[in-house]
Write a protein that holds these residues in place. Sequence first.
Motif, PDB file in Angstrom:
ATOM      1  N   ALA A  31       0.832  -1.206   0.000  1.00  0.00           N
ATOM      2  CA  ALA A  31       0.000   0.000   0.000  1.00  0.00           C
ATOM      3  C   ALA A  31       0.864   1.253   0.000  1.00  0.00           C
ATOM      4  N   THR A  32       1.991   1.217   0.676  1.00  0.00           N
ATOM      5  CA  THR A  32       2.897   2.367   0.714  1.00  0.00           C
ATOM      6  C   THR A  32       3.531   2.601  -0.650  1.00  0.00           C
ATOM      7  N   LEU A  33       3.899   1.525  -1.350  1.00  0.00           N
ATOM      8  CA  LEU A  33       4.532   1.673  -2.661  1.00  0.00           C
ATOM      9  C   LEU A  33       3.595   2.301  -3.685  1.00  0.00           C
ATOM     10  N   PHE A  34       2.296   2.029  -3.581  1.00  0.00           N
ATOM     11  CA  PHE A  34       1.361   2.550  -4.559  1.00  0.00           C
ATOM     12  C   PHE A  34       0.702   3.844  -4.108  1.00  0.00           C
ATOM     13  N   GLY A  35       1.037   4.340  -2.940  1.00  0.00           N
ATOM     14  CA  GLY A  35       0.642   5.669  -2.510  1.00  0.00           C
ATOM     15  C   GLY A  35      -0.812   5.858  -2.137  1.00  0.00           C
ATOM     16  N   ALA A  36      -1.724   5.313  -2.897  1.00  0.00           N
ATOM     17  CA  ALA A  36      -3.148   5.548  -2.641  1.00  0.00           C
ATOM     18  C   ALA A  36      -3.722   4.554  -1.628  1.00  0.00           C
ATOM     19  N   GLY A  37      -2.881   3.738  -1.047  1.00  0.00           N
ATOM     20  CA  GLY A  37      -3.344   2.782  -0.049  1.00  0.00           C
ATOM     21  C   GLY A  37      -3.784   1.466  -0.660  1.00  0.00           C
TER      22      GLY A  37
END
Length: 83
Positions: A31-37
């Motif tokens: 979730a952190t890698l894709f930013g939007a959760g």
Amino acid sequence: MSGLQKFALLVTVIGALNWGLIGIFQFDVVATLFGAGQQSFGARAIYTLVAIAGLISLSMFFVSERRNYRVVKKDNVRPIRNM
């Protein structure tokens, strides 16, 4: 073990490490890698990939090990002749 099974096992281990981080530190790497959760398309695709890899890895429990042994019968052995 085929290449697909090795890849599935690798993805399953990475997913397990992510779950470990969630459980211990409440930190979701995907979730952190894709930013939007967790609701982003990328995160959902990764979660789906890990689930499919887990199912492929689960199938390895039901496959027996194949070993190639060469059986040599004693009757087929000929003595070596001196030249």
